[in-house]
Design an enzyme around this catalytic site. Structure first.
Site, mmCIF file in Angstrom:
data_model
loop_
_atom_site.group_PDB
_atom_site.id
_atom_site.type_symbol
_atom_site.label_atom_id
_atom_site.label_comp_id
_atom_site.label_asym_id
_atom_site.label_seq_id
_atom_site.Cartn_x
_atom_site.Cartn_y
_atom_site.Cartn_z
ATOM 1 N N VAL A 86 0.940 2.700 7.970
ATOM 2 C CA VAL A 86 2.252 2.754 8.619
ATOM 3 C C VAL A 86 3.265 3.175 7.551
ATOM 4 O O VAL A 86 3.453 2.452 6.558
ATOM 5 C CB VAL A 86 2.645 1.399 9.235
ATOM 6 N N ASN A 95 0.862 -1.184 0.000
ATOM 7 C CA ASN A 95 0.000 0.000 0.000
ATOM 8 C C ASN A 95 0.898 1.233 0.000
ATOM 9 O O ASN A 95 1.851 1.317 0.784
ATOM 10 C CB ASN A 95 -0.910 -0.009 1.224
ATOM 11 N N HIS A 152 6.717 -1.694 3.964
ATOM 12 C CA HIS A 152 6.482 -3.100 4.319
ATOM 13 C C HIS A 152 5.692 -3.756 3.200
ATOM 14 O O HIS A 152 4.852 -3.123 2.565
ATOM 15 C CB HIS A 152 5.718 -3.221 5.645
ATOM 16 N N HIS A 166 3.008 -6.755 2.268
ATOM 17 C CA HIS A 166 2.042 -7.730 2.764
ATOM 18 C C HIS A 166 2.172 -8.988 1.915
ATOM 19 O O HIS A 166 1.985 -8.934 0.688
ATOM 20 C CB HIS A 166 0.613 -7.218 2.602
ATOM 21 N N GLN A 168 -2.500 2.872 3.029
ATOM 22 C CA GLN A 168 -1.295 2.780 3.859
ATOM 23 C C GLN A 168 -1.534 3.483 5.190
ATOM 24 O O GLN A 168 -2.031 4.618 5.238
ATOM 25 C CB GLN A 168 -0.088 3.414 3.147
HETATM 26 P P1 5GP Z 1 -0.659 -0.682 5.773
HETATM 27 O O1 5GP Z 1 -2.106 -0.337 6.081
HETATM 28 O O2 5GP Z 1 0.248 0.459 6.186
HETATM 29 O O3 5GP Z 1 -0.408 -1.169 4.385
HETATM 30 O O4 5GP Z 1 -0.313 -1.937 6.677
HETATM 31 C C1 5GP Z 1 -0.072 -1.858 8.038
HETATM 32 C C2 5GP Z 1 -0.369 -3.222 8.590
HETATM 33 O O5 5GP Z 1 0.250 -3.318 9.850
HETATM 34 C C3 5GP Z 1 -1.859 -3.516 8.802
HETATM 35 O O6 5GP Z 1 -2.220 -4.676 8.059
HETATM 36 C C4 5GP Z 1 -1.985 -3.719 10.297
HETATM 37 O O7 5GP Z 1 -2.896 -4.747 10.639
HETATM 38 C C5 5GP Z 1 -0.560 -4.058 10.703
HETATM 39 N N1 5GP Z 1 -0.217 -3.640 12.053
HETATM 40 C C6 5GP Z 1 -0.426 -2.407 12.601
HETATM 41 N N2 5GP Z 1 0.048 -2.384 13.862
HETATM 42 C C7 5GP Z 1 0.557 -3.614 14.096
HETATM 43 C C8 5GP Z 1 1.191 -4.196 15.242
HETATM 44 O O8 5GP Z 1 1.385 -3.583 16.294
HETATM 45 N N3 5GP Z 1 1.591 -5.485 15.123
HETATM 46 C C9 5GP Z 1 1.424 -6.197 13.969
HETATM 47 N N4 5GP Z 1 1.850 -7.464 13.978
HETATM 48 N N5 5GP Z 1 0.827 -5.685 12.877
HETATM 49 C C10 5GP Z 1 0.405 -4.406 12.943
#
Ligand code: 5GP
Length: 112
Positions: free
Chosen positions: A93, A84, A97, A99, A91
């Site tokens: 975070v 993302n 990263h 997925h 996105q």
């Molecule tokens: P994004 O939305 O930025 O593409 O993905 C962030 C991902 O990080 C989400 O799928 C969310 O569930 C995961 N995530 C957020 N906080 C934590 C955490 O503290 N521990 C773990 N294991 N995953 C997290």
């Protein structure tokens, strides 16, 4: 400091499935598929995959190779890789990263 930097330095817990000097792979806390692992570069220098590709393509290749190895171990080598990129794309975070999604994926399964 991002939540992932805190996981990397062990100030908050996570289920670690793979780790080396450049990346860590953890179970997503809110899985969207039977296999949902995040592969995270340890450096916090890159907010998203475009920055990573421009700044350290070898590290991006290592992220992809790590994803492949996890899929080999858990899903017969087949997987969906999602980055993302940007808030409007889901996105949340801003520490790059990948997925890794696998195992009986529904059509349209995305990470967020
Ligand atoms: P994004 O939305 O930025 O593409 O993905 C962030 C991902 O990080 C989400 O799928 C969310 O569930 C995961 N995530 C957020 N906080 C934590 C955490 O503290 N521990 C773990 N294991 N995953 C997290």
């Amino acid at each position: 400091m991002s939540v992932f930097s805190q996981i990397i330095d062990r100030s908050i817990p996570a289920t670690v499935v793979a780790e080396d000097d450049r990346v860590i792979a953890i179970e997503d806390i809110a899985p969207k598929a039977p296999v949902h692992v995040l592969v995270i570069p340890k450096t916090d220098a890159y907010a998203n995959v475009s920055e990573l590709a421009a700044g350290d393509p070898a590290l991006l290749a290592h992220v992809v190779a790590t994803a492949q190895r996890i899929a080999d171990e858990r899903a017969g080598g087949q997987f969906r890789l999602v980055f993302n990129t940007g808030e409007a794309a889901g996105q949340t975070v801003f520490h790059v990263h990948a997925h890794v999604l696998a195992g009986d994926l529904q059509e349209g399964t995305l990470a967020s």
